[in-house]
Design a protein around this motif. Structure first.
Motif, PDB file in Angstrom:
ATOM      1  N   CYS A 192      -6.123  -1.511   0.610  1.00 20.14           N
ATOM      2  CA  CYS A 192      -5.468  -2.201   1.721  1.00 20.14           C
ATOM      3  C   CYS A 192      -6.414  -2.409   2.900  1.00 20.14           C
ATOM      4  N   CYS A 232       0.870  -1.183   0.000  1.00 22.93           N
ATOM      5  CA  CYS A 232       0.000   0.000   0.000  1.00 22.93           C
ATOM      6  C   CYS A 232       0.912   1.240   0.000  1.00 22.93           C
ATOM      7  N   GLU A 268       0.335   4.124   0.819  1.00 23.87           N
ATOM      8  CA  GLU A 268       0.001   5.035   1.902  1.00 23.87           C
ATOM      9  C   GLU A 268       0.600   4.546   3.231  1.00 23.87           C
ATOM     10  N   CYS A 269       0.262   3.305   3.608  1.00 18.79           N
ATOM     11  CA  CYS A 269       0.670   2.816   4.936  1.00 18.79           C
ATOM     12  C   CYS A 269       1.736   1.741   4.866  1.00 18.79           C
ATOM     13  N   CYS A 301      -6.670   2.384   3.936  1.00 20.83           N
ATOM     14  CA  CYS A 301      -6.438   3.664   3.238  1.00 20.83           C
ATOM     15  C   CYS A 301      -7.367   3.877   2.046  1.00 20.83           C
TER      16      CYS A 301
END
Ligand SMILES: [Zn+2]
Length: 408
Positions: free
Chosen positions: A84, A45, A47-48, A87
């Motif tokens: 995910c 992911c 983002e995270c 997110c």
């Protein structure tokens, strides 16, 4: 080894990505490399950082890559979007390009190696791209590299201005005198440029209150800006600029007397020199003026100038203050109007002129940077925008660290 595998190796493409197809069009001189990911492949992911995300759907993307010999090369791929669970849906990051860019990282790395060394128009011709697209990449990396900079140690700063376009627009340049490197460049040359610099310093972990010494010319705008935005700083007026006030007074006096004294014609450079750099002939000429033409204002102006040059040989700020007081009194009584004005200017900027004897800082570094900027500008026959000029200033003299960017 299969051709596709060879290309995968050359491109550094790793699982789950692979080279699916290679299309070479000899007529159009194009090479297209189609990349794809294996069925069931998983991604991080963006983002995270969660691993093991499966493709939800995909988007078609393409990237301009380095030429393969004379073939303009493009990578093409369907890039998966993943979800995910935390997110939401996100486009994954591909290993060969940074998010949102239409170029591969290798292409961008080559561009960034070229940019400080040649005009963007020349880079654009070599790379077969429009320079507007290339500038966008340059701005991205310059901004990214500057964002990672740490200004906590900055205590001594030089300020100068340089012409941006055709001498009308200016940019103000702020230099860390200890490294040296350009910390900040901004359009304009009024006092708000110093405020903008102080804010930029704070944004990079520095503290405007830690700036102890500033070197600048006698511009009222910079003085006001430093007083307001760098309250802990003592100003040193750059030696070169201080001496320029005196040489300009000599020149003004010479021009006013040129008709009355024909021997002054063609002697401009001789009169403006320092004693050490004068030829014997020039020294003789100046000495003869002083001896035989006491009524000539230019002779007195040159005498004052040569004495002023000795100011900078004084061993302490106290000795310099005594010397400068005597010099200013002499100049004021000289009946040479330009020298009377010069003495007034020196008196108005007294502390900053004398500060040099303590700080010993000059903007010599800035003059050097300035000529690099102007040379790059001349080579490029100007820049489309002040923003481009500022980006080049950072590239040439900002000591940017690209290890903190996507290019690492
Ligand atoms: Zn996530």
């Amino acid at each position: 080894m299969e051709t596709n595998e060879l290309f995968a190796l050359a491109l550094g493409v790793k699982e789950p990505w692979y080279v699916a197809k290679i299309d070479l069009s000899p007529k159009e001189k194009r090479l297209e490399i189609a990349l794809d990911f294996r069925r069931g492949g998983t991604f991080l992911c963006p983002e995270c950082g969660a691993a093991g995300c499966k493709a939800y759907d995909t988007e078609e993307r393409s990237w301009r890559h380095l030429n393969f010999f004379e073939f303009a090369t493009t990578l093409r791929a369907r890039v998966p979007r993943i979800d995910c669970g935390r997110c939401g849906k996100r486009l994954v990051e591909v290993p060969w390009a940074r998010p949102g860019s239409g170029f591969t990282l290798l292409f961008e790395a080559l561009l960034m190696a070229m940019a400080p060394n040649m005009p963007m128009a020349a880079a654009a011709r070599l790379l077969g791209e429009h320079d507007t697209r290339l500038w966008r990449v340059v701005h991205h990396y310059v901004d990214e590299a500057r964002a990672g900079r740490d200004d906590a140690e900055v205590t001594r700063v030089g300020i100068d201005e340089t012409a941006a376009r055709r001498g009308h627009n200016y940019i103000s340049v702020f230099v860390d005198l200890d490294v040296p490197r350009v910390l900040f460049a901004t359009p304009g040359r009024d006092h708000t440029t110093v405020e903008a610099f102080a804010n930029d310093l704070k944004a990079h972990g520095g503290d405007p209150a830690n700036v102890e010494e500033v070197c600048s010319d006698m511009s009222a705008a910079f003085i006001k800006g430093v007083t307001e935005s760098l309250p802990g700083a003592a100003i040193t007026f750059d030696k070169f600029h201080v001496k320029k006030i005196i040489t300009e007074a000599v020149d003004k006096t010479r021009r006013a007397e040129r008709e009355a004294f024909p021997e002054l014609k063609g002697m401009r450079y001789a009169l403006l020199r320092n004693e050490e750099t004068m030829s014997d002939e020039q020294l003789d000429f100046v000495a003869s003026l002083l001896l035989r033409k006491p009524t000539m204002k230019t002779a007195r102006a040159v005498h004052l100038k040569l004495s002023f040059d000795d100011l900078y040989t004084m061993g302490s700020e106290r000795a310099a203050a005594r010397y400068l007081t005597r010099w200013c009194n002499w100049a004021t009584r000289s009946r040479v109007p330009a020298m009377i004005d010069a003495a007034k200017t020196i008196r108005r900027h007294w502390n900053g002129v004398l500060r040099w004897f303590t700080s010993k800082i000059t903007n010599g570094i800035l003059e050097g940077i300035n000529s690099l900027i102007q040379a790059a500008k001349a080579k490029a026959r100007g820049y489309r925008s002040t923003r481009n000029l500022i980006a080049m200033t950072y590239l040439i003299a900002g000591r940017l660290d690209f290890n903190e960017t996507h290019l690492r």
